[in-house]
Write an enzyme that holds these catalytic residues in place. Structure first.
Site, mmCIF file in Angstrom:
data_model
loop_
_atom_site.group_PDB
_atom_site.id
_atom_site.type_symbol
_atom_site.label_atom_id
_atom_site.label_comp_id
_atom_site.label_asym_id
_atom_site.label_seq_id
_atom_site.Cartn_x
_atom_site.Cartn_y
_atom_site.Cartn_z
ATOM 1 N N GLU A 169 4.028 8.625 -1.025
ATOM 2 C CA GLU A 169 5.372 8.060 -0.982
ATOM 3 C C GLU A 169 5.435 6.905 -1.981
ATOM 4 O O GLU A 169 4.422 6.304 -2.342
ATOM 5 C CB GLU A 169 5.681 7.514 0.416
ATOM 6 C CG GLU A 169 5.656 8.576 1.511
ATOM 7 C CD GLU A 169 6.127 8.043 2.855
ATOM 8 O OE1 GLU A 169 7.008 8.664 3.453
ATOM 9 O OE2 GLU A 169 5.616 6.998 3.314
ATOM 10 N N ASP A 190 1.302 8.382 3.104
ATOM 11 C CA ASP A 190 2.066 8.626 4.324
ATOM 12 C C ASP A 190 1.149 8.776 5.540
ATOM 13 O O ASP A 190 1.476 8.326 6.637
ATOM 14 C CB ASP A 190 2.894 9.904 4.112
ATOM 15 C CG ASP A 190 3.984 10.059 5.150
ATOM 16 O OD1 ASP A 190 4.354 9.057 5.770
ATOM 17 O OD2 ASP A 190 4.456 11.189 5.343
ATOM 18 N N TRP A 248 16.988 -3.337 11.406
ATOM 19 C CA TRP A 248 15.748 -2.789 10.813
ATOM 20 C C TRP A 248 15.806 -2.773 9.290
ATOM 21 O O TRP A 248 16.835 -2.421 8.695
ATOM 22 C CB TRP A 248 15.552 -1.356 11.309
ATOM 23 C CG TRP A 248 14.510 -0.591 10.558
ATOM 24 C CD1 TRP A 248 14.687 0.147 9.416
ATOM 25 C CD2 TRP A 248 13.117 -0.500 10.869
ATOM 26 N NE1 TRP A 248 13.493 0.698 9.006
ATOM 27 C CE2 TRP A 248 12.511 0.315 9.888
ATOM 28 C CE3 TRP A 248 12.324 -1.029 11.896
ATOM 29 C CZ2 TRP A 248 11.155 0.621 9.892
ATOM 30 C CZ3 TRP A 248 10.969 -0.716 11.893
ATOM 31 C CH2 TRP A 248 10.400 0.094 10.911
ATOM 32 N N MET A 249 14.661 -3.084 8.662
ATOM 33 C CA MET A 249 14.506 -2.916 7.217
ATOM 34 C C MET A 249 13.157 -2.249 6.973
ATOM 35 O O MET A 249 12.192 -2.528 7.674
ATOM 36 C CB MET A 249 14.536 -4.280 6.532
ATOM 37 C CG MET A 249 14.161 -4.247 5.047
ATOM 38 S SD MET A 249 14.304 -5.861 4.254
ATOM 39 C CE MET A 249 13.015 -6.774 5.080
ATOM 40 N N GLN A 251 15.742 -0.393 2.344
ATOM 41 C CA GLN A 251 16.011 0.613 3.368
ATOM 42 C C GLN A 251 16.457 -0.131 4.629
ATOM 43 O O GLN A 251 15.742 -1.005 5.132
ATOM 44 C CB GLN A 251 14.749 1.428 3.642
ATOM 45 C CG GLN A 251 14.284 2.249 2.450
ATOM 46 C CD GLN A 251 15.072 3.540 2.301
ATOM 47 O OE1 GLN A 251 14.853 4.494 3.027
ATOM 48 N NE2 GLN A 251 16.003 3.562 1.356
ATOM 49 N N TRP A 298 17.435 7.375 1.027
ATOM 50 C CA TRP A 298 16.067 6.891 1.059
ATOM 51 C C TRP A 298 15.680 6.215 -0.249
ATOM 52 O O TRP A 298 16.514 6.017 -1.124
ATOM 53 C CB TRP A 298 15.128 8.062 1.409
ATOM 54 C CG TRP A 298 15.258 8.482 2.854
ATOM 55 C CD1 TRP A 298 16.106 7.958 3.797
ATOM 56 C CD2 TRP A 298 14.520 9.508 3.511
ATOM 57 N NE1 TRP A 298 15.927 8.598 5.000
ATOM 58 C CE2 TRP A 298 14.961 9.552 4.859
ATOM 59 C CE3 TRP A 298 13.523 10.388 3.101
ATOM 60 C CZ2 TRP A 298 14.434 10.440 5.788
ATOM 61 C CZ3 TRP A 298 12.999 11.277 4.026
ATOM 62 C CH2 TRP A 298 13.450 11.303 5.359
ATOM 63 N N TRP A 319 13.922 2.219 13.047
ATOM 64 C CA TRP A 319 14.250 3.040 11.874
ATOM 65 C C TRP A 319 15.318 4.071 12.220
ATOM 66 O O TRP A 319 15.300 4.669 13.290
ATOM 67 C CB TRP A 319 12.975 3.733 11.383
ATOM 68 C CG TRP A 319 13.153 4.447 10.075
ATOM 69 C CD1 TRP A 319 12.941 3.930 8.836
ATOM 70 C CD2 TRP A 319 13.558 5.811 9.886
ATOM 71 N NE1 TRP A 319 13.200 4.883 7.882
ATOM 72 C CE2 TRP A 319 13.582 6.040 8.494
ATOM 73 C CE3 TRP A 319 13.917 6.843 10.736
ATOM 74 C CZ2 TRP A 319 13.933 7.270 7.939
ATOM 75 C CZ3 TRP A 319 14.281 8.074 10.189
ATOM 76 C CH2 TRP A 319 14.279 8.278 8.802
ATOM 77 N N ARG A 376 9.920 12.951 -2.787
ATOM 78 C CA ARG A 376 10.751 11.753 -2.622
ATOM 79 C C ARG A 376 10.276 10.541 -3.421
ATOM 80 O O ARG A 376 9.153 10.478 -3.888
ATOM 81 C CB ARG A 376 10.874 11.374 -1.150
ATOM 82 C CG ARG A 376 9.604 11.103 -0.386
ATOM 83 C CD ARG A 376 9.981 10.899 1.082
ATOM 84 N NE ARG A 376 8.835 10.623 1.923
ATOM 85 C CZ ARG A 376 8.110 11.569 2.535
ATOM 86 N NH1 ARG A 376 8.392 12.849 2.354
ATOM 87 N NH2 ARG A 376 7.095 11.224 3.302
ATOM 88 N N ASP A 404 11.408 -0.064 3.216
ATOM 89 C CA ASP A 404 10.992 -0.206 1.814
ATOM 90 C C ASP A 404 11.933 -1.059 0.949
ATOM 91 O O ASP A 404 13.156 -0.913 1.040
ATOM 92 C CB ASP A 404 10.942 1.160 1.134
ATOM 93 C CG ASP A 404 10.370 2.258 1.997
ATOM 94 O OD1 ASP A 404 9.870 1.970 3.094
ATOM 95 O OD2 ASP A 404 10.423 3.413 1.561
HETATM 96 N N1 DQQ Z 1 10.597 5.350 3.530
HETATM 97 C C1 DQQ Z 1 11.761 6.035 3.007
HETATM 98 C C2 DQQ Z 1 11.227 7.182 2.231
HETATM 99 C C3 DQQ Z 1 9.876 6.749 1.890
HETATM 100 C C4 DQQ Z 1 9.431 6.047 3.129
HETATM 101 C C5 DQQ Z 1 12.607 6.439 4.188
HETATM 102 C C6 DQQ Z 1 8.298 5.106 2.906
HETATM 103 O O1 DQQ Z 1 12.007 7.400 1.065
HETATM 104 O O2 DQQ Z 1 9.058 7.828 1.534
HETATM 105 O O3 DQQ Z 1 13.093 5.291 4.856
HETATM 106 O O4 DQQ Z 1 8.261 4.094 3.857
#
Ligand code: DQQ
Length: 643
Positions: free
Chosen positions: A304, A337, A123-124, A142, A185, A150, A249, A126
């Site tokens: 986000e 989000d 998985w990938m 990510q 993150w 995820w 975040r 951001d």
């Molecule tokens: N993905 C990260 C967060 C962000 C979110 C977590 C956005 O830091 O807010 O994997 O896709």
């Protein structure tokens, strides 16, 4: 790490903590030259050992975590999902009861892309901390090292010379401390004068609080930036009073201001208002929170992956994040989000109190323009000092089922990196365009001049294989003797089957000969008022996924939006086709749509390309240039070859 140069008025950074890290045995190896070979073998052996140990046991060493204190062993119990404040599997369009399709291995293998960046497996989400350093583009992302869904989020890392061919490196930032044990993150890089690099990222702590952490390269002279050191006294920012522990975040790149301070912003929410908090620092260790938000928009929910950067209103190059002054506007982007959509607005940054307002309040962040009207989220830009351009990355998730993702063994990819410029002609929007390096993949081409496409017809384009393409197309419209027609229905309709006087017309990509699977990429025009022969009022640009696959367990949407078309302009398209992804750019990149298609029959040699015109009152004349595109080399870094 060397101290920051005095000429920017900063104190030296982090040296004491580096020592501390070393004492604790966490100081990564310094790798260069011939050590790379040894490192490669070591990584392999360690990975194999880790894999063996991992069978039936949590990968993360509990004893090590306990040594860091504050551990309550919650780190492997975190559920994933919107309720946890994260973008988990975001295919909310598929219900539990959607019947699943009998995907064959051949079908699933075909879906994997050939020139988009994606990890080797798993998985990938951001894109994180993109930067250019010593001849290499770095992309962090990510990443779940263990599964195609995820979870276990760490920072994957890859490098490229040209933003197209990529080499995977070992993970850069792993979740191994109390301040990030539930996930490393998203975050961003800031390049300091003097060549230092600081990375700020969000850690999800052992107590499930979002905090901001500082990391930096163990050796900034290493072009590959293989090893990252976490500041020992992390976190450097914690949720301020009034801000929820899960609403804090994704720090941006910092910019340097006339107050001799670095300023950065990050996403948050108060009640249902999305907002971005502003912090200032001189050393990236100590931060002051501003009294003002950079911006706040009621009703937009948690923001986000905020992105904030200058654009030149006269020039044709990108700007460094710290650039400001006459002729500069600022773009604010937030990833919502609630809807998993990326919105931006162009406006003015008031440096005296670090606030920003949109040029057009009706097109504010979260209610106006989107960077991409398709499957696209959590984008992040960086200034490429190598080519004086701003480059934008965006995460494209899957639209199939998690079961299919697990069977495929991978999920998600990144867009082709795009340059971003202010649209001087309209003054209202950005222009996004695939980086020029993509053209190095072009192979043979076919050219078609003024092909006539009559109402209700489809014209095949005999170009050979049609799964990896770069298409440039222009369309002219000929009104069919019916002066005074009015078609005031705007938008994409229910899809390309909905006919109107002036649309839809365009391209059918990833279609089979029977046209039982196809993906129309189209324009649909409308005029208002008393009906003249000039069709200029409003143009929609759309992609219709509803017939892209016979499989039921794939979400299929009609994506689209209006696109500005000026009087002296023809309708124009650029489309990149790469197996299960189609990225489409209208009018030089004013409106962009990324779509995922998962055909079951229009695959391999059966995939074709057509023109279509489903309008009732216009002929279309289409001129196209179409290149076959080569595959990019995307593979592990050949450490063993490096001496
Ligand atoms: N993905 C990260 C967060 C962000 C979110 C977590 C956005 O830091 O807010 O994997 O896709």
């Amino acid at each position: 790490m060397e101290g920051i140069k005095d000429d920017v008025g900063h104190v030296p950074l982090l040296e004491a903590e580096e020592e501390e890290e070393e004492e604790e045995g966490r100081r990564p190896l310094r790798l260069r030259g011939s050590y790379l070979g040894i490192f490669g073998s070591t990584v392999f052996l360690v990975s194999m050992a880790a894999l063996i140990i991992y069978q039936g046991h949590d990968y993360y060493d509990e004893a090590k975590i306990e040594n860091k204190g504050n551990n309550n062993n919650n780190y492997n119990k975190v559920p994933r999902g919107v309720a946890e404040g994260v973008s988990a599997k975001s295919n909310s369009f598929l219900s539990e009861t959607t019947p699943s399709y009998n995907w064959t291995n051949a079908m699933l293998s075909w879906q994997r892309t050939a020139f988009h960046f994606q990890p080797e497996r798993n998985w990938m989400n951001d894109p994180n901390g993109p930067l250019f350093h010593k001849g290499w583009y770095h992309l962090f992302y990510q990443y779940n090292p263990f599964s195609a869904v995820w979870g276990n989020i760490t920072w994957g890392h890859a490098v490229s010379r040209d933003l197209i061919h990529w080499l995977y490196l070992p993970e850069a930032i792993v979740r191994d401390m109390w301040f990030d044990i539930n996930g490393a993150w998203s975050g961003s890089a800031t390049l300091l004068p003097g060549g230092e690099i600081v990375m700020l990222y969000t850690g999800y702590t052992h107590q499930q609080v979002q905090v901001q952490n500082l990391a930096y390269p163990a050796d900034a002279s290493d072009p590959l930036l293989l090893n990252w050191v976490k500041y020992a006294k992390n976190p450097v920012m914690v949720p301020p009073p009034g801000i929820g522990p899960n609403d804090f975040r994704d720090p941006t790149t910092a910019w340097f201001g006339p107050d001799n301070k670095w300023t950065l912003t990050l996403g948050s929410m108060l009640n249902d208002s999305g907002l971005s908090l502003v912090y200032k620092t001189t050393d990236f260790i100590n931060y002051e929170l501003n009294d003002h938000f950079l911006h706040i928009v009621p009703g937009t929910g948690m923001w986000e992956c905020v992105d904030f950067y200058p654009v030149s209103i006269n020039g044709s190059v990108g700007l460094d994040t710290s650039a400001n002054g006459p002729g500069v506007k600022h773009v604010l982007k937030a990833s919502l989000d609630d809807t998993k959509l990326d919105y931006y607005a162009i406006g003015t940054y008031f440096i005296e109190n670090d606030t920003w307002i949109p040029d057009d309040p009706d097109l504010d962040v979260g209610i106006g323009l989107r960077l991409d009207y398709g499957k696209y989220y959590a984008s992040k830009s960086f200034y490429d000092q190598n080519k004086q351009r701003r480059v934008l990355w965006g995460w494209i998730n899957e639209s199939d089922s998690e079961v299919a993702d697990i069977t495929k063994g991978w999920a998600s990819l990144q867009t082709i990196p795009r340059t971003v410029l202010y649209d001087k002609k309209t003054g209202t929007n950005l222009l996004q365009w695939p980086v020029e390096e993509i053209e190095s993949l072009r192979l043979s081409s076919h050219e078609f001049k003024e092909l006539l496409v009559k109402p209700g017809t489809v014209v095949p384009l005999h170009i050979g294989p049609a799964t990896q393409l770069d298409i440039i197309a222009e369309f002219e419209i000929e009104l069919l003797g019916s002066e005074g027609i009015v078609n005031n229905v705007e938008g994409c309709g229910v899809g390309a089957v909905e006919r109107s006087a002036f649309g839809p017309f365009g391209i059918l990509a990833i279609a089979n000969d029977q046209l039982s699977e196809l993906t129309p990429i189209y324009f649909r025009l409308s005029n208002h008022g008393n009906g003249t022969s000039t069709i200029t009022t409003s143009t929609s640009f759309c992609v219709d996924e509803t017939r892209s696959s016979k499989a039921p367990d794939v979400s299929k949407q009609v994506f689209g939006s209006k696109v500005p078309v000026l009087n002296d302009e023809k309708l124009s398209l650029r489309v990149l086709v790469d197996h299960s992804i189609i990225e489409s750019f209208a009018q030089g990149g004013r409106t962009v749509i990324s779509s995922r298609v998962y055909p079951t029959e229009a695959i391999y040699g059966a995939a074709r390309l057509f023109l279509f015109n489903n309008a009732t009152d216009i002929n279309i004349k289409a001129s196209l240039k179409i290149w076959q595109l080569n595959s990019a080399f995307i593979r592990p870094f050949p450490f063993h070859d490096t001496q």
